[in-house]
Design a protein around this motif. Structure first.
Motif, PDB file in Angstrom:
ATOM      1  N   LEU A  79      -0.802  -8.500 -43.552  1.00 46.60           N
ATOM      2  CA  LEU A  79       0.398  -9.163 -43.044  1.00 46.60           C
ATOM      3  C   LEU A  79       0.089 -10.553 -42.507  1.00 46.60           C
ATOM      4  CD1 LEU A  79       2.118  -6.204 -41.202  1.00 46.60           C
ATOM      5  CD2 LEU A  79       2.774  -7.229 -43.368  1.00 46.60           C
ATOM      6  N   ILE A  83      12.859  -6.335 -38.334  1.00 45.32           N
ATOM      7  CA  ILE A  83      11.472  -6.372 -38.794  1.00 45.32           C
ATOM      8  C   ILE A  83      10.675  -5.263 -38.115  1.00 45.32           C
ATOM      9  CG2 ILE A  83      10.437  -7.989 -37.143  1.00 45.32           C
ATOM     10  CD1 ILE A  83       9.977  -8.369 -40.871  1.00 45.32           C
ATOM     11  N   MET A 111       3.587  -4.089 -33.682  1.00 36.64           N
ATOM     12  CA  MET A 111       2.477  -3.544 -34.462  1.00 36.64           C
ATOM     13  C   MET A 111       1.619  -2.636 -33.589  1.00 36.64           C
ATOM     14  SD  MET A 111       1.173  -6.779 -36.621  1.00 36.64           S
ATOM     15  CE  MET A 111       2.239  -7.630 -37.760  1.00 36.64           C
ATOM     16  N   LEU A 128       7.184  -9.038 -33.213  1.00 29.70           N
ATOM     17  CA  LEU A 128       6.633  -8.309 -34.356  1.00 29.70           C
ATOM     18  C   LEU A 128       5.208  -7.855 -34.068  1.00 29.70           C
ATOM     19  CD1 LEU A 128       6.630  -7.357 -37.291  1.00 29.70           C
ATOM     20  CD2 LEU A 128       5.956  -9.646 -37.962  1.00 29.70           C
ATOM     21  N   ALA A 162       4.196  -6.208 -48.214  1.00 27.52           N
ATOM     22  CA  ALA A 162       4.303  -7.475 -47.515  1.00 27.52           C
ATOM     23  C   ALA A 162       5.232  -8.405 -48.279  1.00 27.52           C
ATOM     24  CB  ALA A 162       2.920  -8.101 -47.346  1.00 27.52           C
ATOM     25  N   THR A 190      -3.047  -3.744 -42.599  1.00 30.56           N
ATOM     26  CA  THR A 190      -2.506  -4.498 -41.473  1.00 30.56           C
ATOM     27  C   THR A 190      -2.850  -5.971 -41.593  1.00 30.56           C
ATOM     28  OG1 THR A 190      -2.923  -2.540 -40.171  1.00 30.56           O
ATOM     29  CG2 THR A 190      -2.332  -4.523 -38.977  1.00 30.56           C
ATOM     30  N   TYR A 207       6.194   0.759 -42.785  1.00 29.75           N
ATOM     31  CA  TYR A 207       4.888   0.406 -43.317  1.00 29.75           C
ATOM     32  C   TYR A 207       3.792   1.215 -42.616  1.00 29.75           C
ATOM     33  CZ  TYR A 207       1.635  -3.145 -45.200  1.00 29.75           C
ATOM     34  OH  TYR A 207       0.652  -3.819 -45.871  1.00 29.75           O
ATOM     35  N   TRP A 208       3.841   1.267 -41.272  1.00 33.37           N
ATOM     36  CA  TRP A 208       2.813   2.034 -40.537  1.00 33.37           C
ATOM     37  C   TRP A 208       2.904   3.505 -40.893  1.00 33.37           C
ATOM     38  CZ3 TRP A 208       0.704  -2.077 -39.994  1.00 33.37           C
ATOM     39  CH2 TRP A 208       1.245  -3.171 -39.336  1.00 33.37           C
ATOM     40  N   SER A 220       8.704  -2.806 -40.469  1.00 36.93           N
ATOM     41  CA  SER A 220       7.246  -2.723 -40.413  1.00 36.93           C
ATOM     42  C   SER A 220       6.819  -1.329 -39.953  1.00 36.93           C
ATOM     43  CB  SER A 220       6.650  -3.816 -39.534  1.00 36.93           C
ATOM     44  OG  SER A 220       7.141  -3.714 -38.231  1.00 36.93           O
ATOM     45  N   LEU A 239       8.748  -7.443 -47.506  1.00 37.63           N
ATOM     46  CA  LEU A 239       9.040  -7.887 -46.145  1.00 37.63           C
ATOM     47  C   LEU A 239       9.300  -9.390 -46.128  1.00 37.63           C
ATOM     48  CD1 LEU A 239       6.470  -6.066 -43.834  1.00 37.63           C
ATOM     49  CD2 LEU A 239       8.936  -5.820 -43.817  1.00 37.63           C
TER      50      LEU A 239
END
Lengths: 510, 170, 328
Positions: free
Chosen positions: A316, A61, A363, A359, A330, A313, A68-69, A65, A333
């Motif tokens: 999520l 994850i 972030m 997780l 999301a 963000t 994603y960023w 993720s 994910l």
């Protein structure tokens, strides 16, 4: 402070060597998919998903993720350099980012965009860390009527930008609404405005239209004006980052406002796209330099980027806390979590503490890593502006075509992109504002769906739109924003005509 | 209503072009046509209120506003002060970009996007000018190759492919 | 290089596995007629993972989402791809419902049926904190409600709409059906109490079920589910009563299967039939079935076609009664 120690434990997990490695790989990959229009966070995540089956869930994850960023950061790059939004939520970034690049301030614009993204993302993560369950409950209060009110608020905060020809604003808005309506109607299941053309059944995809309207038309305009990017050659070095940062604290109000707008839109699945438009609209409305927006104002880059990332963000949060995906990425994910046998929802925070806090810690770290990586690339990307037009233009056009194709795997979409390129060129020359069209295209059908769902539920009674405190507040806020221009004029006048009334203030469009 | 109504620009014969008014008129006529199509389609499906709005309700309402707006634009266009939309030489440049681009899209279907991109780049760059032949050759080979690597191999995104790719087993 | 590898494999694979008259030569695309994250997408991605993990195909598998026009886009794409043996389509009842309700010019008979992998169940769900615990109590409460109770589902003139109509017709209660874009959205709206009930697959609501924001009222099937592992609130899937036990006779199941484009060769079809036969035997697939509450029901060839023909006729009749067929 039980959670706090859990978070520290999470940092320990996330900071292990291999997890930091995954983070960097993920961010880099995310930047790549974010930069290329058509590839997006969902692509990156979906493609890597099978590879992660062998990993332990926390590492997996973190890797996913981080994509994603990276994608969130990457979307801004092409918006600023070429007026091509890499992602739907970076459309609003083009409004001021591209003019800045044309003035030779690409490095400044990129730095501002990345920093704003970071601030937005961190505010979203803080929200997740400290108030997750509370806010997640709030998200559940949004029924169709509330959704409609949110979209109304977005429109009202955005409409009335600029002092363009108002009839043209209206026509542009109508075109957007009608384009959004083409295809299958969710509520009735009917096909609308397709005229029995099979290709129109899918409707007009937002990205295809935007790539054409903004990106391709910009190439036409550039060619017409003499075959060169107007970008002045600016000195390119990392000092531009520090110089830009020195100027940012001045815009604290915009940053805070956009963060709040973004967090709110992310939790209520209004989404990052709506958030970026609303952030921009509000900043323009309330900034002292509002009239400069659209001409290369740094605040016009900060506002939508902060809002989009705060929303991306915060999206999520409902997924983790309730198992409700707030965005397409999301959602993928979420599918991934379930493949590892993890069931998102309130129990996740109890049963899988290590995972959740790992997780959340990732972030913070992923965004720090992302910021450092993208800032280091600022000189590199700004240098692209120095490549001769003859080389850059075909590359841009090919990548645009690929982007348009991948949206629906349809060659017809490449034709549409070309068509909207011409439309964009003509409309820009004739002074039609494009932003209202894009906004109506992206939110129009959702607003209509919500409106009709609300009426189906109430048996046709319009009372649902002031049935409870939340929806009433939203509707009233929308009305205030819509009439803000005349209203502020009135207030200014009432205060005793001290200052000579600004006359044409940026007032509402209607 | 002549489309190519040249506006007299006594100072510079090169600065002629279609008048802005003519373009405004053409655009508003197209918009009026679109509005009519929308209204026809919406009323054909039912644009009333049957326990809530029907599927044509919103498009029809927006369509009427759209029609009114477009008609207003048409009227406005006739009052447009004389100006040119763009000079013919400018439009020629735009056409020189549009032409290869349209060719590219035509070629995507039979040849696949990669070969089409190579041809497009090779045609486009000399037209725009400012690049030497080896740059052109390099760009038109490298761009499709890099795209192929990124999309087809790394991200497994299937793009349209033609006979050339089929020869290599893709 | 690739050919060399293929040749090497051809030699090695003959001894390991039965030789196929045909094998895929490029990545296989699974086209999903719904958006990412939905039930069909989860199935496709599960298949993608296990096919690669167990090397059931010499080529990788790609999942492509084409959600527009309620799956119509995906079907049109498969129709256009006749003779392409590297494309698969995941299907649900939408394969007949979308063409029937929109007059879209597609028909599953133009495609090549590969296999039915399972049947999906439908349940009627209520909000977790709602006062009614059984279907009977729910119907009682609905009878006197004004405005009518709202039942949410995904899409219009689709499975969920049909079930809501049938429920109303059988019990004589008026319901307002609220169509949402996806099962996920419906689930959120139910959790928030904006609708009184929803119809949905187990996989669509399992998150809310575990989290306590939704509870199952009854199962729209002849028999209870077979899974006895506890899911939430000390309840297993097999503890959920059927609607029949509570006096509502209507049942509804939905196929989950795989199609290929039309006019492929029998060898190509045989490869995929065989691949999915092996796929449904893997532990990952069995886990997936249990997690998503699916009824295992593998059919290929003639039995699959017979099922499709009968199921289509049933849908046509139901949709006619509900007024979902276009009149002009």
């Amino acid at each position: 402070m039980d959670d706090f120690s859990a978070l520290l434990g999470g940092f320990q997990v996330a900071l292990s060597w291999h997890n930091v490695g995954f983070m960097i790989v993920g961010v880099l990959l995310g930047i790549v998919v974010g930069v290329l229009p058509g590839l997006g966070g969902p692509n990156g995540v979906a493609i890597l998903l099978p590879l992660t089956f062998g990993m332990d869930p926390t590492s997996a994850i973190i890797l996913l993720s981080s994509i994603y960023w990276g994608a969130l950061f990457g979307g801004a790059i092409t918006s600023i350099l070429f007026n091509i939004p890499g992602e739907a939520w970076s459309v609003a970034t083009t409004f001021d980012g591209y003019p800045m690049a044309q003035e030779g301030r690409a490095g400044e614009a990129l730095t501002a965009a990345f920093t704003a993204s970071f601030i937005g993302a961190i505010s979203g993560v803080l929200l997740i860390t400290f108030v997750a369950p509370l806010v997640a409950k709030f998200a559940l209060r949004f029924g169709p009527a509330e959704f409609f009110a949110v979209f109304l608020l977005t429109f009202c905060s955005f409409i009335g930008m600029g002092k363009d020809n108002r009839i043209k604003i209206l026509v542009s808005l109508c075109i957007g609404f009608l384009l959004a309506g083409v295809g299958m109607d969710t509520i009735s299941g009917d096909l609308r405005m397709t005229f029995d053309v099979a290709e129109l059944m899918r409707g007009f995809d937002f990205l295809v239209v935007v790539i054409g309207l903004f990106g391709v038309s910009e190439i036409f305009l550039t060619v017409e004006e003499g075959l060169a990017f107007k970008g002045k050659k600016a000195a390119i070095d990392l000092k531009v980052v520090l110089r830009t940062w020195a100027g940012l604290p001045r815009y604290w109000a915009t940053l805070i406002r956009s963060s709040i707008v973004g967090m709110w839109m992310g939790v209520t699945p209004g989404g990052a796209i709506a958030a970026s438009f609303m952030g921009y609209g509000l900043a323009k409305r309330f900034s002292k330099r509002g009239d400069n927006f659209g001409k290369g104002e740094i605040e016009g880059v900060l506002a939508p980027e902060t809002a989009a990332h705060a929303a991306g963000t915060a999206a999520l949060l409902p997924m983790l806390a309730l198992g409700i995906p707030g965005s397409a990425t999301a959602a993928v994910l979420l599918g991934g979590l379930m493949i590892w046998g993890l069931q998102p929802g309130p129990m996740l925070f109890v049963e899988q503490k290590d995972f959740v806090w790992g997780l959340i810690a990732s972030m913070y770290l992923g965004n720090v890593a992302g910021l450092l990586i993208v800032l280091a690339t600022v000189p590199l990307f700004a240098a692209i502006m120095r490549i001769p037009f003859a080389i850059v233009a075909p590359i841009i056009l090919v990548v645009c075509a690929i982007g348009a194709y991948t949206v629906g795997n349809s060659i017809f979409d490449i034709w549409l992109m070309l068509l909207f390129g011409v439309v964009g060129y003509v409309f820009k020359k004739l002074g039609f504002p494009l932003a209202p069209m894009v906004l109506a295209l992206v939110l129009g059908d959702r607003a209509e769906d919500a409106f009709r769902q609300a009426l189906l539920g109430s048996g046709g009674s319009l009372n649902v739109f002031w049935a409870n405190g939340l929806v009433t507040t939203l509707v009233v806020l929308s009305a205030i924003l819509l009439f803000w221009g005349p209203l502020s004029d009135l207030i200014g006048w009432a205060k005793g005509r001290g200052k000579s009334s600004g006359g044409a203030s940026p007032s509402a469009a209607r | 209503m002549s489309l190519s109504a040249d506006i007299e620009q006594p100072d510079d014969p090169g600065a002629r072009g279609p008048s802005k008014r003519a373009v405004e008129i053409v655009v508003s006529l197209i918009l009026i046509g679109l509005a009519a199509a929308v209204l026809y389609d919406s009323y054909g499906r039912g644009a009333g209120w049957n326990g809530g709005p029907e599927s044509g309700f919103f498009p029809a309402r927006v369509g009427w506003i759209f029609l009114a707006g477009s008609l207003f634009l048409l009227v406005q266009a006739f009052r447009e002060p004389p100006a040119i939309f763009a000079t013919w030489s400018q439009l020629l440049m735009v056409a020189k970009v549009f032409g290869p681009l349209a060719l590219f899209v035509v070629l995507v279907e039979p040849l696949g996007i990669y070969v089409a991109a190579a041809i497009f780049t090779a045609v486009f760059m000399p037209i725009v000018g400012g690049a030497r032949w080896h740059t052109i050759l390099l760009t038109s080979v490298l761009v499709p190759l890099v795209c192929f690597f990124v999309f087809e191999i790394e991200f497994l995104v299937p793009l349209p492919k033609g006979p050339l790719e089929a020869m290599f087993g893709y | 290089m690739k050919q060399l590898f293929a040749a090497a494999c051809a030699v090695a694979c003959v001894t390991a596995a039965p030789a196929y008259a045909w094998e895929p030569t490029k990545p296989i695309e699974i086209v999903v007629p719904f958006g990412p994250g939905g039930a069909s997408d989860q199935m496709a991605r599960t298949l993608q993972g296990l096919i690669q993990k167990h090397s059931l195909s010499p080529q990788p598998v790609i999942v492509v989402n084409k959600p527009a026009a309620a799956g119509g886009e995906a079907m049109m794409d498969i129709q256009k791809s006749a003779r392409d043996p590297h494309k698969l389509l995941t299907t649900s009842s939408g394969i007949y419902m979308t063409p029937l309700s929109t007059k879209m010019p597609v028909n599953w008979r133009d495609f090549t049926p590969v296999a039915m992998l399972a049947q999906d169940e439908f349940l009627i769900w209520a909000q977790g904190s709602a006062p009614y615990k059984t279907l009977t109590e729910f119907i009682e409460a609905a009878k006197t409600a004004s405005p009518p109770f709202k039942i949410g589902g995904a899409g219009s003139k689709r499975e969920d709409d049909l079930i809501t109509f049938a429920l109303g017709a059988e019990t004589g209660v008026k319901f307002a059906y609220i169509p949402y874009k996806s099962g996920g959205e419906t689930s959120t709206q139910l959790a928030g109490g904006h609708i009184q009930a929803s119809t949905g697959n187990p996989s669509e609501e399992i998150g809310s079920f575990k989290g306590g924001t939704a509870k199952p009222l009854c199962l729209l099937s002849e028999k209870r589910m077979r899974y006895t592992t506890k899911v939430a609130n000390d309840m297993s899937w097999s503890d959920v009563p059927t609607c029949g036990e509570q006096g509502v006779k209507f049942t509804y199941n939905m196929l989950r299967g795989i199609f290929m484009p039309g006019r492929v060769t029998p060898e190509q079809q045989a490869f995929y039939v065989d691949m999915f036969k092996k796929a449904v035997e893997t532990p990952e697939w069995k886990d997936y079935l249990e997690r998503s509450g699916l009824l295992p029901d593998f059919r290929d060839g003639k039995p699959f076609e017979e099922f499709l023909t009968a199921d289509e006729a049933k849908h046509k009749e139901l949709m006619g009664k509900a007024g979902f067929l276009p009149t002009n």
